[in-house]
Design a protein around this motif. Sequence first.
Motif, mmCIF file in Angstrom:
data_model
loop_
_atom_site.group_PDB
_atom_site.id
_atom_site.type_symbol
_atom_site.label_atom_id
_atom_site.label_comp_id
_atom_site.label_asym_id
_atom_site.label_seq_id
_atom_site.Cartn_x
_atom_site.Cartn_y
_atom_site.Cartn_z
ATOM 1 N N GLY A 13 29.269 57.153 43.621
ATOM 2 C CA GLY A 13 29.439 55.704 43.572
ATOM 3 C C GLY A 13 30.277 55.264 42.389
ATOM 4 N N ARG A 14 30.067 55.895 41.232
ATOM 5 C CA ARG A 14 30.878 55.556 40.059
ATOM 6 C C ARG A 14 32.335 55.943 40.269
ATOM 7 N N LEU A 15 32.554 57.091 40.926
ATOM 8 C CA LEU A 15 33.929 57.522 41.194
ATOM 9 C C LEU A 15 34.630 56.555 42.135
ATOM 10 N N VAL A 16 33.952 56.143 43.186
ATOM 11 C CA VAL A 16 34.547 55.189 44.130
ATOM 12 C C VAL A 16 34.813 53.852 43.442
ATOM 13 N N SER A 17 33.881 53.399 42.614
ATOM 14 C CA SER A 17 34.070 52.137 41.891
ATOM 15 C C SER A 17 35.274 52.217 40.962
ATOM 16 N N LEU A 18 35.429 53.365 40.276
ATOM 17 C CA LEU A 18 36.577 53.548 39.391
ATOM 18 C C LEU A 18 37.882 53.460 40.158
ATOM 19 N N MET A 19 37.942 54.091 41.328
ATOM 20 C CA MET A 19 39.172 54.077 42.106
ATOM 21 C C MET A 19 39.470 52.685 42.659
ATOM 22 N N VAL A 20 38.430 51.962 43.090
ATOM 23 C CA VAL A 20 38.641 50.601 43.600
ATOM 24 C C VAL A 20 39.142 49.686 42.488
ATOM 25 N N LEU A 21 38.537 49.784 41.304
ATOM 26 C CA LEU A 21 38.982 48.952 40.180
ATOM 27 C C LEU A 21 40.410 49.312 39.765
ATOM 28 N N ALA A 22 40.739 50.608 39.772
ATOM 29 C CA ALA A 22 42.100 51.018 39.433
ATOM 30 C C ALA A 22 43.101 50.474 40.452
ATOM 31 N N ALA A 23 42.727 50.509 41.728
ATOM 32 C CA ALA A 23 43.624 49.993 42.771
ATOM 33 C C ALA A 23 43.820 48.490 42.636
ATOM 34 N N LEU A 24 42.730 47.759 42.451
ATOM 35 C CA LEU A 24 42.841 46.299 42.330
ATOM 36 C C LEU A 24 43.616 45.910 41.074
ATOM 37 N N GLY A 25 43.373 46.631 39.967
ATOM 38 C CA GLY A 25 44.108 46.336 38.734
ATOM 39 C C GLY A 25 45.593 46.600 38.877
ATOM 40 N N THR A 26 45.948 47.698 39.531
ATOM 41 C CA THR A 26 47.361 48.018 39.726
ATOM 42 C C THR A 26 48.048 46.986 40.608
ATOM 43 N N THR A 69 46.641 43.576 49.055
ATOM 44 C CA THR A 69 45.466 44.444 48.971
ATOM 45 C C THR A 69 45.051 44.920 50.351
ATOM 46 N N ARG A 70 45.002 44.012 51.298
ATOM 47 C CA ARG A 70 44.597 44.362 52.647
ATOM 48 C C ARG A 70 45.576 45.355 53.270
ATOM 49 N N GLU A 71 46.854 45.142 53.061
ATOM 50 C CA GLU A 71 47.862 46.013 53.664
ATOM 51 C C GLU A 71 47.843 47.413 53.035
ATOM 52 N N LEU A 72 47.808 47.481 51.696
ATOM 53 C CA LEU A 72 47.888 48.777 51.023
ATOM 54 C C LEU A 72 46.608 49.592 51.202
ATOM 55 N N LEU A 73 45.464 48.954 50.928
ATOM 56 C CA LEU A 73 44.210 49.695 51.049
ATOM 57 C C LEU A 73 43.872 49.989 52.507
ATOM 58 N N GLY A 74 44.288 49.097 53.410
ATOM 59 C CA GLY A 74 44.078 49.373 54.830
ATOM 60 C C GLY A 74 44.838 50.610 55.274
ATOM 61 N N GLY A 75 46.060 50.764 54.784
ATOM 62 C CA GLY A 75 46.813 51.969 55.106
ATOM 63 C C GLY A 75 46.156 53.224 54.556
ATOM 64 N N TRP A 76 45.595 53.123 53.342
ATOM 65 C CA TRP A 76 44.906 54.276 52.754
ATOM 66 C C TRP A 76 43.694 54.673 53.589
ATOM 67 N N MET A 77 42.996 53.681 54.134
ATOM 68 C CA MET A 77 41.836 53.990 54.969
ATOM 69 C C MET A 77 42.234 54.779 56.220
ATOM 70 N N HIS A 78 43.477 54.607 56.646
ATOM 71 C CA HIS A 78 43.964 55.319 57.833
ATOM 72 C C HIS A 78 44.865 56.489 57.440
ATOM 73 N N ARG A 79 44.716 56.981 56.196
ATOM 74 C CA ARG A 79 45.459 58.136 55.683
ATOM 75 C C ARG A 79 46.960 57.900 55.691
ATOM 76 N N ASP A 80 47.364 56.661 55.498
ATOM 77 C CA ASP A 80 48.778 56.318 55.410
ATOM 78 C C ASP A 80 49.046 55.781 54.007
ATOM 79 N N LEU A 81 49.750 56.561 53.186
ATOM 80 C CA LEU A 81 50.024 56.145 51.813
ATOM 81 C C LEU A 81 51.161 55.141 51.714
ATOM 82 N N GLY A 82 51.777 54.848 52.829
ATOM 83 C CA GLY A 82 52.845 53.849 52.820
ATOM 84 C C GLY A 82 54.220 54.471 52.633
ATOM 85 N N ARG A 83 55.187 53.600 52.461
ATOM 86 C CA ARG A 83 56.585 54.005 52.316
ATOM 87 C C ARG A 83 57.130 53.453 51.007
ATOM 88 N N SER A 84 57.865 54.268 50.298
ATOM 89 C CA SER A 84 58.406 53.851 49.017
ATOM 90 C C SER A 84 59.372 52.694 49.195
#
Length: 291
Positions: A13-26, A69-84
């Motif tokens: 849970g702490r690891l997931v929280s760290l990653m979510v906070l890092a994503a939102l901060g970025t 946030t919805r677009e980027l994290l939604g893609g991650w949920m579907h194993r899609d890191l996006g396009r540069s």
Amino acid sequence: MNPLVRRLVSRVGRLVSLMVLAALGTIALMRYAPGYFTDAREMDAQYAGSARTELQLEQAQHGTFAQLTRELLGGWMHRDLGRSRHFDVPVTELMTPRLRVTGKLLFCGVAGGWLLALTLALPLSARRTASGEGAIAAPTALLLAMPVGALATGCLLADFGGPVLVLSTLIAVRDFKLIYRLLRQTWRSPHFLYARALGVSTPRIMRVHLLPRLTNELVALATMSFVLALSAIVPVEVIFDVPGLGQLAWSAAMNRDMPVLLAVTLLMAACIGVATMLAEPIQRAEAIPCA
């Protein structure tokens, strides 16, 4: 709930929280940075009109923080890191070859730093007096106070060493004092003094008694050394032009390439979280007093 399962769930849970906070901060830092929706083509009269139209369309589609946030994290949920956004290639293709480069650099830097720290700490800590500590204290303090970027720039201008040397030096000066104090305290314990009085050779004491006794502390310290090296990887790779993840993160930040920067940030956050999880049980076990 089983205590072991509860601790595991807590750490995950702490690891997931760290990653979510890092994503939102970025996402927040990039989205609200001045000039996020800009393009170099706007400076060219031939492309200015079409580029401005594309940017306006992009801003309308995912211009708000919630949309991004919805677009980027939604893609991650579907194993899609996006396009540069800058290189116009999938993020996975950019990161895969650079991941190997950075991994090799981290391994060599941490291994070299530990080899240097142990080479200095073992003979000094085995002395009966602390006469050699003062000669190491001044240069160690100077190197600790020097920023990583300044140290790397100095090596580059002097044409001496490289990224592995800079990382190794950073690890060595940070861990030397901790390793020295740990070894010194162990050497002065009664049973080690008794072994010395019996005439047991120093190499045998180190091999059979000293290093096995300190395995847990040294593993936990090595895990934290990896985290330290990871935190310094960006300036080292940028200054020495190493094609790794640190250089990629710097390029993504300069070019406002959100998908790439988010992927690298989350990968580094996951590495730091996992390293902390691995070191925590060892540190807790060492904190329990022996009967």
